[in-house]
Design a protein around this motif. Structure first.
Motif, PDB file in Angstrom:
ATOM      1  N   GLY A  79     -15.177  49.747 -56.237  1.00  0.00           N
ATOM      2  CA  GLY A  79     -15.859  48.865 -55.296  1.00  0.00           C
ATOM      3  C   GLY A  79     -15.201  47.502 -55.268  1.00  0.00           C
ATOM      4  O   GLY A  79     -14.031  47.375 -55.639  1.00  0.00           O
ATOM      5  N   ALA A 127     -18.663  47.951 -53.094  1.00  0.00           N
ATOM      6  CA  ALA A 127     -19.012  48.615 -51.850  1.00  0.00           C
ATOM      7  C   ALA A 127     -19.649  47.648 -50.865  1.00  0.00           C
ATOM      8  O   ALA A 127     -19.414  47.719 -49.662  1.00  0.00           O
ATOM      9  CB  ALA A 127     -19.966  49.775 -52.141  1.00  0.00           C
ATOM     10  N   TRP A 128     -20.475  46.747 -51.378  1.00  0.00           N
ATOM     11  CA  TRP A 128     -21.138  45.748 -50.555  1.00  0.00           C
ATOM     12  C   TRP A 128     -21.147  44.416 -51.302  1.00  0.00           C
ATOM     13  O   TRP A 128     -20.870  44.367 -52.502  1.00  0.00           O
ATOM     14  CB  TRP A 128     -22.587  46.141 -50.247  1.00  0.00           C
ATOM     15  CG  TRP A 128     -22.711  47.197 -49.218  1.00  0.00           C
ATOM     16  CD1 TRP A 128     -22.699  47.048 -47.860  1.00  0.00           C
ATOM     17  CD2 TRP A 128     -22.855  48.607 -49.443  1.00  0.00           C
ATOM     18  NE1 TRP A 128     -22.820  48.269 -47.245  1.00  0.00           N
ATOM     19  CE2 TRP A 128     -22.916  49.238 -48.187  1.00  0.00           C
ATOM     20  CE3 TRP A 128     -22.928  49.395 -50.588  1.00  0.00           C
ATOM     21  CZ2 TRP A 128     -23.054  50.609 -48.034  1.00  0.00           C
ATOM     22  CZ3 TRP A 128     -23.062  50.773 -50.453  1.00  0.00           C
ATOM     23  CH2 TRP A 128     -23.129  51.358 -49.183  1.00  0.00           C
ATOM     24  N   VAL A 131     -17.746  50.926 -47.594  1.00  0.00           N
ATOM     25  CA  VAL A 131     -17.855  52.360 -47.814  1.00  0.00           C
ATOM     26  C   VAL A 131     -16.566  53.071 -47.434  1.00  0.00           C
ATOM     27  O   VAL A 131     -16.107  53.987 -48.121  1.00  0.00           O
ATOM     28  CB  VAL A 131     -19.042  52.932 -47.008  1.00  0.00           C
ATOM     29  CG1 VAL A 131     -19.047  54.450 -47.058  1.00  0.00           C
ATOM     30  CG2 VAL A 131     -20.354  52.392 -47.551  1.00  0.00           C
ATOM     31  N   LEU A 170     -14.025  52.890 -50.103  1.00  0.00           N
ATOM     32  CA  LEU A 170     -14.269  53.668 -51.312  1.00  0.00           C
ATOM     33  C   LEU A 170     -13.472  54.970 -51.303  1.00  0.00           C
ATOM     34  O   LEU A 170     -12.967  55.415 -52.333  1.00  0.00           O
ATOM     35  CB  LEU A 170     -15.755  53.987 -51.453  1.00  0.00           C
ATOM     36  CG  LEU A 170     -16.693  52.816 -51.751  1.00  0.00           C
ATOM     37  CD1 LEU A 170     -18.140  53.295 -51.788  1.00  0.00           C
ATOM     38  CD2 LEU A 170     -16.332  52.138 -53.062  1.00  0.00           C
ATOM     39  N   ALA A 176     -19.766  54.342 -57.558  1.00  0.00           N
ATOM     40  CA  ALA A 176     -19.621  53.191 -56.674  1.00  0.00           C
ATOM     41  C   ALA A 176     -20.360  52.016 -57.274  1.00  0.00           C
ATOM     42  O   ALA A 176     -21.450  52.164 -57.833  1.00  0.00           O
ATOM     43  CB  ALA A 176     -20.172  53.510 -55.293  1.00  0.00           C
ATOM     44  N   VAL A 235     -25.083  48.265 -54.418  1.00  0.00           N
ATOM     45  CA  VAL A 235     -25.669  49.574 -54.116  1.00  0.00           C
ATOM     46  C   VAL A 235     -27.187  49.519 -54.289  1.00  0.00           C
ATOM     47  O   VAL A 235     -27.686  49.001 -55.284  1.00  0.00           O
ATOM     48  CB  VAL A 235     -25.074  50.664 -55.024  1.00  0.00           C
ATOM     49  CG1 VAL A 235     -25.721  52.015 -54.739  1.00  0.00           C
ATOM     50  CG2 VAL A 235     -23.559  50.745 -54.839  1.00  0.00           C
ATOM     51  N   ASN A 271     -28.881  51.858 -48.898  1.00  0.00           N
ATOM     52  CA  ASN A 271     -27.516  52.194 -48.478  1.00  0.00           C
ATOM     53  C   ASN A 271     -26.903  53.317 -49.318  1.00  0.00           C
ATOM     54  O   ASN A 271     -25.732  53.662 -49.142  1.00  0.00           O
ATOM     55  CB  ASN A 271     -26.603  50.961 -48.511  1.00  0.00           C
ATOM     56  CG  ASN A 271     -26.514  50.314 -49.879  1.00  0.00           C
ATOM     57  OD1 ASN A 271     -26.534  50.977 -50.907  1.00  0.00           O
ATOM     58  ND2 ASN A 271     -26.389  48.988 -49.900  1.00  0.00           N
ATOM     59  N   CYS A 289     -23.422  55.478 -48.677  1.00  0.00           N
ATOM     60  CA  CYS A 289     -22.367  55.348 -49.680  1.00  0.00           C
ATOM     61  C   CYS A 289     -21.876  56.727 -50.123  1.00  0.00           C
ATOM     62  O   CYS A 289     -20.669  57.002 -50.146  1.00  0.00           O
ATOM     63  CB  CYS A 289     -22.893  54.557 -50.867  1.00  0.00           C
ATOM     64  SG  CYS A 289     -21.657  54.134 -52.094  1.00  0.00           S
ATOM     65  N   ALA A 303     -18.178  58.023 -48.702  1.00  0.00           N
ATOM     66  CA  ALA A 303     -17.096  57.915 -49.689  1.00  0.00           C
ATOM     67  C   ALA A 303     -16.636  59.298 -50.121  1.00  0.00           C
ATOM     68  O   ALA A 303     -17.079  59.830 -51.135  1.00  0.00           O
ATOM     69  CB  ALA A 303     -17.565  57.097 -50.887  1.00  0.00           C
ATOM     70  N   LEU A 325     -23.888  56.467 -58.631  1.00  0.00           N
ATOM     71  CA  LEU A 325     -24.023  55.117 -58.088  1.00  0.00           C
ATOM     72  C   LEU A 325     -24.402  54.160 -59.211  1.00  0.00           C
ATOM     73  O   LEU A 325     -25.345  54.427 -59.960  1.00  0.00           O
ATOM     74  CB  LEU A 325     -25.102  55.086 -57.008  1.00  0.00           C
ATOM     75  CG  LEU A 325     -24.917  56.036 -55.822  1.00  0.00           C
ATOM     76  CD1 LEU A 325     -26.168  56.012 -54.942  1.00  0.00           C
ATOM     77  CD2 LEU A 325     -23.680  55.665 -55.016  1.00  0.00           C
ATOM     78  N   ASN A 376     -19.047  50.093 -41.989  1.00  0.00           N
ATOM     79  CA  ASN A 376     -19.283  49.955 -43.423  1.00  0.00           C
ATOM     80  C   ASN A 376     -20.753  49.722 -43.757  1.00  0.00           C
ATOM     81  O   ASN A 376     -21.166  49.905 -44.897  1.00  0.00           O
ATOM     82  CB  ASN A 376     -18.448  48.814 -43.994  1.00  0.00           C
ATOM     83  CG  ASN A 376     -17.019  49.229 -44.271  1.00  0.00           C
ATOM     84  OD1 ASN A 376     -16.765  50.328 -44.734  1.00  0.00           O
ATOM     85  ND2 ASN A 376     -16.074  48.353 -43.969  1.00  0.00           N
TER      86      ASN A 376
END
Length: 532
Positions: A135, A137-138, A152, A155, A171, A175, A179, A183, A187, A198, A360
């Protein structure tokens, strides 16, 4: 430490953060409740505690984790891990080198590594890491000096170097339950490698009910892992078998059923579209039998998502990005189909950034665009985009292009043009209907998006009635995308053949009329469908 390396279920990987606890919530109480909710592995992270305090917290945490047979890892501090006999450690790119950590720790110790680039992942594999945290990721507020957000879609690029190494992946970064499915679904590497879990911090730790927060996440991960939603197979044999379910005759019959469902139930089609085509898009929606709503204020997206049958996001005039982002997130939460039409995405850097933000932030069901637009999304230089138009000779192999883009974006892809190409990553369908007059009216491509969204809503209605028993995420939406394209292109042929049509001006009105006059029989008779 234990003599044998423990088997680890990385599904719900909790990273602790005592500073995030809500008022009145005890740390150990929160930890135990999260384990009861479904946390499967715990990493103790204490960036500001001194050694004595860290050791005390780690020991107390280990007692709780052992009660539930959940492995405990220590962030960065090898000495703390050795002192309590932890199951392993997690190290970042700026922490102790992997080779040193491996030398200091017993062979039974798990070692995980934070990775922010494909090069980081490749090195972790070479070093012999047990898992990688990829990540961010966010965007997240729980970690300072955060590396650039990969999103995403990024990833899957970080998953690629894992290959067949067997190294696990989670990820990390922002997270949460809202989401998590996007994800997991988004991914997936080109060889089908998916996330093993996650890594979550604030969504659990900051919750007054950490048991419920953990359970929400656990349900999502378990559902993803236990259903075909996860098995978006890229193998040739699966594609061949899947093709057998999609003959031209089956497709035409299924499209007719979707049209009937739209006419029977009049689903609400939420459209955030460009100002040039708002009126004709609304009229086309009504002609098909659905009901349009044009709304773009972020504040109303939560409410509208509860009643919409499908969402269409058209980037022709990007004036409501916040509304688009909120609409997509809430549509995903309510499992509503989302159609993205990246109109003119190659015209400016801002549009490219907006498209990345959308893709994303939420999972698209269908992405529909012309050659230039889809080439921009795919970062291909085969086709150039000039405004909303494509220039150049097009793709040398459009079938392979849409197949690969659908696999990469994990959705149905519609490539519009003189010939339309549609794929869900397992099968490609070529449609050859349409009339040259479509190119002479403004917004004909946007009308395709409207029709596709209407048919996606119809597919949801059919799926809810359990007829036919197909997988909503793939089968029904592939048929829906085909149906939406056929609706407009077949209607254009009937419209152009009318005696009252003298040119583009009269053609537009006739096109709306013929959309309203479409029947399953007309589509079946006129549709030119090839399954490749």
């Amino acid at each position: 430490m234990a003599s044998a390396k423990p088997a680890v279920d990385y599904s719900i990987y909790l990273v602790t953060g005592r500073d995030l606890l809500p008022p009145g919530k005890d740390y150990l109480e929160s930890l135990e409740e999260s384990l009861q909710g479904g946390v499967t592995v715990v990493q103790i992270r204490e960036k500001t505690a001194d050694t004595g305090e860290f050791l005390e917290i780690a020991r107390a945490s280990q007692v709780v984790c052992r009660k539930y047979n959940v492995p405990i890892l220590i962030n960065d501090r090898i000495d703390i891990a050795l002192a309590i006999g932890a199951d392993g450690v997690h190290i970042g790119q700026s922490d102790m080198p992997f080779s040193v950590a491996r030398r200091l720790l017993p062979a039974s110790a798990i070692i995980g590594v934070t990775c922010n680039t494909p090069e980081h992942v490749a090195q972790a594999v070479r070093d012999g890491a047990d898992y990688v945290g990829i990540g961010p990721a966010w965007t997240t507020q729980t970690k300072k000096n955060l590396s650039p957000v990969v999103g995403v879609r990024g990833l899957k690029e970080l998953l690629a170097p894992l290959g067949t190494s067997g190294v696990k992946s989670v990820a990390i970064g922002g997270v949460k339950s809202t989401n998590a499915l996007h994800c997991l679904h988004g991914a997936v590497s080109t060889i089908g490698h998916t996330l093993d879990g996650l890594a979550v911090v604030s969504d659990i730790v900051a919750s007054p009910q950490p048991r419920d927060a953990a359970k929400r996440l656990a349900v999502i991960v378990q559902a993803f892992k236990s259903t075909r939603f996860n098995s978006f197979s890229l193998s040739h044999s699966t594609c061949v078998n899947f093709r057998e379910l999609y003959t031209p005759e089956i497709i035409k019959a299924s499209v007719g059923k979707l049209l009937n469902a739209i006419r029977t139930h009049a689903p609400l089609i939420h459209q955030i579209t460009n100002t040039v085509v708002t009126t004709q898009s609304a009229n086309a929606t009504l002609a098909l039998g659905a009901s349009p709503i044009m709304a773009n204020a972020p504040e109303e997206m939560a409410d509208i998502s509860k009643i919409e049958g499908a969402l269409l996001i058209n980037m022709g005039t990007v004036q409501a990005l916040d509304g688009m982002l909120e609409a997509g997130k809430h549509a995903n939460l309510n499992r509503n189909p989302v159609v993205i039409d990246p109109v003119g995405v190659g015209a400016s850097q801002y549009r490219k950034e907006c498209a990345d933000a959308l893709l994303n932030t939420f999972q698209a069901t269908v992405i529909k665009g012309n050659a230039g637009e889809l080439a921009t999304l795919a970062k291909s230089d085969e086709v150039l985009s000039k405004g909303v138009d494509s220039v150049g000779s097009g793709f040398a192999d459009p079938a392979t292009f849409v197949l690969n883009l659908a696999r990469r974006e994990r959705c149905v892809v519609v490539l519009t043009g003189a010939t339309d190409w549609i794929s869900d990553g397992r099968v490609v369908v070529r449609l050859s209907n349409g009339h040259p007059l479509l190119a002479q009216i403004t917004g004909s491509g946007c009308l395709v998006g409207t029709c596709v969204a209407s048919f996606c809503a119809g597919a949801s209605l059919v799926a809810e009635s359990r007829e036919p028993a197909r997988e909503l995420a793939h089968g029904d939406m592939l048929t829906a995308a085909i149906g939406g394209v056929l609706a407009l292109t077949v209607a254009s042929e009937f419209a152009a053949a009318r005696e009252d049509v003298k040119g583009s001006g009269t053609f537009l009105g006739a096109l709306i009329d013929e959309l309203g006059a479409l029947t399953p029989e007309k589509i079946a008779q006129a549709a030119k469908v090839e399954v490749l």
